[in-house]
Design a protein around this motif. Structure first.
Motif, PDB file in Angstrom:
ATOM      1  N   CYS A 143      43.187  33.324  44.433  1.00 10.24           N
ATOM      2  CA  CYS A 143      44.610  33.726  45.099  1.00 10.24           C
ATOM      3  C   CYS A 143      44.477  34.084  45.765  1.00 10.24           C
ATOM      4  CB  CYS A 143      45.048  32.694  44.460  1.00 10.24           C
ATOM      5  SG  CYS A 143      44.264  31.024  43.531  1.00 10.24           S
ATOM      6  N   GLU A 144      45.706  34.451  46.833  1.00 15.44           N
ATOM      7  CA  GLU A 144      46.479  35.651  46.931  1.00 15.44           C
ATOM      8  C   GLU A 144      47.273  34.886  48.120  1.00 15.44           C
ATOM      9  OE1 GLU A 144      43.688  38.023  49.355  1.00 15.44           O
ATOM     10  OE2 GLU A 144      43.027  36.989  50.643  1.00 15.44           O
ATOM     11  N   SER A 145      48.086  35.697  48.131  1.00 12.84           N
ATOM     12  CA  SER A 145      49.090  35.533  49.486  1.00 12.84           C
ATOM     13  C   SER A 145      49.099  34.650  50.706  1.00 12.84           C
ATOM     14  CB  SER A 145      50.670  36.521  49.315  1.00 12.84           C
ATOM     15  OG  SER A 145      50.455  37.169  48.241  1.00 12.84           O
ATOM     16  N   VAL A 146      49.430  34.624  51.536  1.00 14.63           N
ATOM     17  CA  VAL A 146      49.432  34.470  52.953  1.00 14.63           C
ATOM     18  C   VAL A 146      49.950  35.576  53.727  1.00 14.63           C
ATOM     19  CG1 VAL A 146      49.838  32.628  54.829  1.00 14.63           C
ATOM     20  CG2 VAL A 146      49.053  31.399  52.305  1.00 14.63           C
ATOM     21  N   GLU A 147      50.800  36.228  53.236  1.00  9.66           N
ATOM     22  CA  GLU A 147      51.368  36.749  53.731  1.00  9.66           C
ATOM     23  C   GLU A 147      50.846  38.284  53.934  1.00  9.66           C
ATOM     24  OE1 GLU A 147      54.575  36.589  56.283  1.00  9.66           O
ATOM     25  OE2 GLU A 147      53.631  34.490  55.358  1.00  9.66           O
ATOM     26  N   ALA A 148      49.835  39.065  54.692  1.00  6.67           N
ATOM     27  CA  ALA A 148      49.804  40.255  54.013  1.00  6.67           C
ATOM     28  C   ALA A 148      50.625  41.124  53.631  1.00  6.67           C
ATOM     29  CB  ALA A 148      49.070  40.448  56.028  1.00  6.67           C
ATOM     30  N   GLY A 149      51.282  40.766  54.549  1.00  3.83           N
ATOM     31  CA  GLY A 149      52.812  42.195  54.242  1.00  3.83           C
ATOM     32  C   GLY A 149      53.117  42.250  51.955  1.00  3.83           C
ATOM     33  N   HIS A 150      52.637  41.113  51.283  1.00  2.03           N
ATOM     34  CA  HIS A 150      53.068  41.006  49.825  1.00  2.03           C
ATOM     35  C   HIS A 150      52.126  41.501  49.138  1.00  2.03           C
ATOM     36  CE1 HIS A 150      55.647  37.581  50.797  1.00  2.03           C
ATOM     37  NE2 HIS A 150      56.691  38.784  51.846  1.00  2.03           N
ATOM     38  N   SER A 151      50.087  41.167  49.599  1.00  2.00           N
ATOM     39  CA  SER A 151      49.089  41.895  49.125  1.00  2.00           C
ATOM     40  C   SER A 151      48.540  42.104  50.132  1.00  2.00           C
ATOM     41  CB  SER A 151      49.125  40.621  48.114  1.00  2.00           C
ATOM     42  OG  SER A 151      48.406  39.459  48.575  1.00  2.00           O
ATOM     43  N   SER A 152      47.655  43.128  49.474  1.00  2.96           N
ATOM     44  CA  SER A 152      46.031  43.717  50.110  1.00  2.96           C
ATOM     45  C   SER A 152      45.051  42.517  50.196  1.00  2.96           C
ATOM     46  CB  SER A 152      46.640  44.766  49.588  1.00  2.96           C
ATOM     47  OG  SER A 152      44.876  45.459  50.633  1.00  2.96           O
ATOM     48  N   HIS A 153      45.538  41.912  51.664  1.00  6.14           N
ATOM     49  CA  HIS A 153      44.210  41.266  51.451  1.00  6.14           C
ATOM     50  C   HIS A 153      42.773  41.793  51.580  1.00  6.14           C
ATOM     51  CE1 HIS A 153      46.593  37.821  53.665  1.00  6.14           C
ATOM     52  NE2 HIS A 153      46.629  37.889  52.590  1.00  6.14           N
ATOM     53  N   GLY A 154      42.535  43.333  52.413  1.00  4.57           N
ATOM     54  CA  GLY A 154      41.991  44.404  52.313  1.00  4.57           C
ATOM     55  C   GLY A 154      41.172  44.899  50.883  1.00  4.57           C
ATOM     56  N   ASP A 155      42.059  45.158  50.315  1.00  4.11           N
ATOM     57  CA  ASP A 155      41.828  45.745  48.753  1.00  4.11           C
ATOM     58  C   ASP A 155      40.978  44.261  47.914  1.00  4.11           C
ATOM     59  OD1 ASP A 155      42.537  48.233  48.901  1.00  4.11           O
ATOM     60  OD2 ASP A 155      44.124  47.789  48.239  1.00  4.11           O
ATOM     61  N   GLN A 156      41.862  43.014  48.744  1.00  3.64           N
ATOM     62  CA  GLN A 156      41.513  41.817  47.372  1.00  3.64           C
ATOM     63  C   GLN A 156      40.021  41.292  47.788  1.00  3.64           C
ATOM     64  OE1 GLN A 156      45.755  41.269  46.816  1.00  3.64           O
ATOM     65  NE2 GLN A 156      45.321  39.511  47.808  1.00  3.64           N
ATOM     66  N   ALA A 157      39.589  41.815  49.154  1.00  2.14           N
ATOM     67  CA  ALA A 157      38.335  41.467  49.196  1.00  2.14           C
ATOM     68  C   ALA A 157      37.244  42.185  49.237  1.00  2.14           C
ATOM     69  CB  ALA A 157      38.125  41.115  51.188  1.00  2.14           C
ATOM     70  N   ASP A 158      37.819  43.894  49.107  1.00  9.46           N
ATOM     71  CA  ASP A 158      36.653  44.509  48.436  1.00  9.46           C
ATOM     72  C   ASP A 158      36.250  44.279  46.983  1.00  9.46           C
ATOM     73  OD1 ASP A 158      36.951  46.395  50.383  1.00  9.46           O
ATOM     74  OD2 ASP A 158      38.447  47.626  50.365  1.00  9.46           O
ATOM     75  N   ILE A 159      37.476  43.892  46.372  1.00  4.66           N
ATOM     76  CA  ILE A 159      37.007  43.653  44.490  1.00  4.66           C
ATOM     77  C   ILE A 159      36.489  42.324  44.691  1.00  4.66           C
ATOM     78  CG2 ILE A 159      38.845  42.848  42.866  1.00  4.66           C
ATOM     79  CD1 ILE A 159      40.960  44.513  43.746  1.00  4.66           C
ATOM     80  N   ALA A 160      36.396  41.346  45.061  1.00  5.81           N
ATOM     81  CA  ALA A 160      35.537  40.726  45.366  1.00  5.81           C
ATOM     82  C   ALA A 160      34.192  40.173  45.623  1.00  5.81           C
ATOM     83  CB  ALA A 160      36.457  39.074  45.913  1.00  5.81           C
ATOM     84  N   ARG A 161      33.840  41.001  46.514  1.00  6.18           N
ATOM     85  CA  ARG A 161      32.840  42.304  46.818  1.00  6.18           C
ATOM     86  C   ARG A 161      32.094  42.533  45.835  1.00  6.18           C
ATOM     87  NH1 ARG A 161      34.074  44.865  51.442  1.00  6.18           N
ATOM     88  NH2 ARG A 161      34.480  42.675  52.250  1.00  6.18           N
ATOM     89  N   LYS A 162      32.817  43.881  45.275  1.00  7.74           N
ATOM     90  CA  LYS A 162      32.516  43.743  43.982  1.00  7.74           C
ATOM     91  C   LYS A 162      32.553  43.244  43.000  1.00  7.74           C
ATOM     92  CE  LYS A 162      33.925  48.969  44.925  1.00  7.74           C
ATOM     93  NZ  LYS A 162      33.148  49.442  44.318  1.00  7.74           N
TER      94      LYS A 162
ATOM     95  N   PRO B 149      49.074  45.951  45.116  1.00 10.36           N
ATOM     96  CA  PRO B 149      50.424  46.144  46.493  1.00 10.36           C
ATOM     97  C   PRO B 149      49.729  46.601  47.587  1.00 10.36           C
ATOM     98  CG  PRO B 149      49.786  47.904  44.372  1.00 10.36           C
ATOM     99  CD  PRO B 149      48.611  46.662  44.696  1.00 10.36           C
ATOM    100  N   THR B 150      51.256  46.145  48.594  1.00 13.41           N
ATOM    101  CA  THR B 150      50.407  47.547  49.859  1.00 13.41           C
ATOM    102  C   THR B 150      51.256  48.160  49.949  1.00 13.41           C
ATOM    103  OG1 THR B 150      52.433  45.586  50.358  1.00 13.41           O
ATOM    104  CG2 THR B 150      50.111  44.244  51.235  1.00 13.41           C
ATOM    105  N   SER B 151      52.622  48.950  48.815  1.00 11.15           N
ATOM    106  CA  SER B 151      53.115  49.817  49.582  1.00 11.15           C
ATOM    107  C   SER B 151      53.662  50.507  48.201  1.00 11.15           C
ATOM    108  CB  SER B 151      54.550  49.496  50.173  1.00 11.15           C
ATOM    109  OG  SER B 151      56.155  49.189  48.986  1.00 11.15           O
ATOM    110  N   LYS B 152      53.901  51.248  48.466  1.00 11.69           N
ATOM    111  CA  LYS B 152      53.984  52.449  46.856  1.00 11.69           C
ATOM    112  C   LYS B 152      55.647  52.218  45.624  1.00 11.69           C
ATOM    113  CE  LYS B 152      51.165  55.896  46.972  1.00 11.69           C
ATOM    114  NZ  LYS B 152      50.248  55.305  48.685  1.00 11.69           N
TER     115      LYS B 152
END
Ligand code: A2P
Ligand code: MG
Ligand code: MG
Ligand code: MG
Length: 355
Positions: free
Chosen positions: A233-252, A283-286
């Protein structure tokens, strides 16, 4: 049982607040304002926070509350205040004994503003402090998606009691969790779940009602012998969590199922009852600091259902240092048996980004 009274109070208080949020959800005018951080707030958020803090103070007058909202906007805008006051007066539990247990109705509009301002605690690691998100996932609430009413009691900085009402989740714990859930939600028949957990005592779900509490069912996370089979599960809002990083993690991790995107702590609830398996919030921001009211209740639920929750680096979440989780970055929630494996992969993905 320890914290029996706190749990019952929290369950009933959330149930009453959900009567209010549901009435706003199904109405056309939600009285939406934009806060200084550009996030939305509605008359539903204000009303639900006032009702829940009034309930807490009626039973435990010395407890502190860290609540997301305050009464400034209502004090500045009498029309908005009157709208919220009408809603607050209408939100009653149909069972008089239940309504009494949470202190009965709020007596006046001034008392409502006072209750709403009662969420200004700075938090900390001493004593009893409640963390309250009256509507978590306000963007989902406005979009017609998932949202949650979230309340946790922290004792000496440790989330100890957690209650979450999800008016748009299916009551059936094993209802399939698919991509429609974040976008195709409504609070019609068969929907509305109330989750509860006390540290060391397990986690439960039951149908959300407008009166007495239903009998609870124990919930547990799914056994996940192979992490590649996970639903995450992940946020709908791309600004709240990093969909790209999450996709990379899932793939790995070898995960092939599409992620399930939904707003709010409904994500913690869904994995706690075994409808999904992992919750990734990279995180999407530092600079963004996660707020304690966005996680405290969900963390108790997942821990008590057999899961582990840390930040993205595997570090324990520190709820005892103020209104935010400033020592932590991101969130990873997973069944205990696979949590370490997930963190290993999360760290790989995060360190690859640095260079
Ligand atoms: N930049 C951000 N990163 C992470 N979470 C955020 C960010 N901005 C807002 N949020 C919070 O994320 C929560 C919703 O998370 P989700 O996307 O999982 O539904 C909300 O409480 C929202 O706060 P707010 O209530 O102030 O809007
Ligand atoms: Mg929130
Ligand atoms: Mg909120
Ligand atoms: Mg908000």
């Amino acid at each position: 049982m320890a914290y029996e009274k706190e749990l019952e109070l929290a369950l009933l208080a959330v149930q009453r607040a959900a009567i209010l949020t549901k009435s706003v959800y199904s109405s056309h005018s939600k009285g939406t304002l934009t806060k200084t951080d550009s996030s939305p707030v509605t008359i539903g958020d204000f009303g639900a926070q006032a009702l829940i803090i009034a309930s807490i103070k009626s039973a435990f007058p010395n407890d502190e509350v860290v609540g997301e909202e305050d009464a400034d906007d209502l004090r500045a805008n009498p029309d908005l205040k009157n709208l919220v006051w009408d809603l607050v007066q209408q939100a009653k539990l149909s069972d008089p004994a239940a309504q009494d247990k949470i202190g009965g109705p709020i007596k006046s509009a001034d008392d409502m503003l006072k209750a709403l301002d009662g969420g200004a605690s700075e938090g900390g690691n001493k004593g009893r402090i409640w963390a309250l998100d009256p509507i978590d996932g306000t963007k989902g609430f406005l979009r017609g998606g998932q949202y949650a009413v979230c309340l946790a009691l922290m004792v000496d900085g440790v989330p100890t009691v957690g209650v979450i009402g999800c008016p748009n989740l299916p009551v059936d714990d094993k209802a399939p969790l698919d991509s429609k859930i974040g976008t195709d939600a409504d609070d019609k028949e068969g929907k509305g779940v109330l989750f509860g957990a006390v540290k060391g005592q397990g986690a439960t779900s039951r149908a959300l009602t407008d009166g007495k509490l239903e009998a609870p069912k124990t919930i547990t996370m799914s056994p996940l012998p192979d992490v590649a089979q996970a639903t995450f599960c992940e946020s709908v809002e791309a600004g709240h969590s990093s969909h790209g990083d999450q996709a990379d993690i899932a793939r790995k991790l070898g995960i092939t199922k599409a992620s399930v995107r939904m707003d709010s702590q409904a994500k913690y609830c869904s994995i706690a009852r075994g409808a999904g398996d992992l919750y990734l919030r990279l995180p999407t921001s530092k600079t963004y600091q996660e707020k304690i009211w966005d996680h405290a209740a969900g963390v108790v639920l997942v821990q008590e259902a057999g899961g582990e929750v840390t930040d993205a680096y595997g570090k324990q979440l520190n709820f005892g240092i103020g209104r935010t989780l400033k020592e932590n970055k991101g969130i990873v929630a997973a069944p205990k048996a696979v949590h370490a494996k997930v963190i290993e992969v999360v760290k790989e993905v995060l360190s690859a980004k640095k260079d």
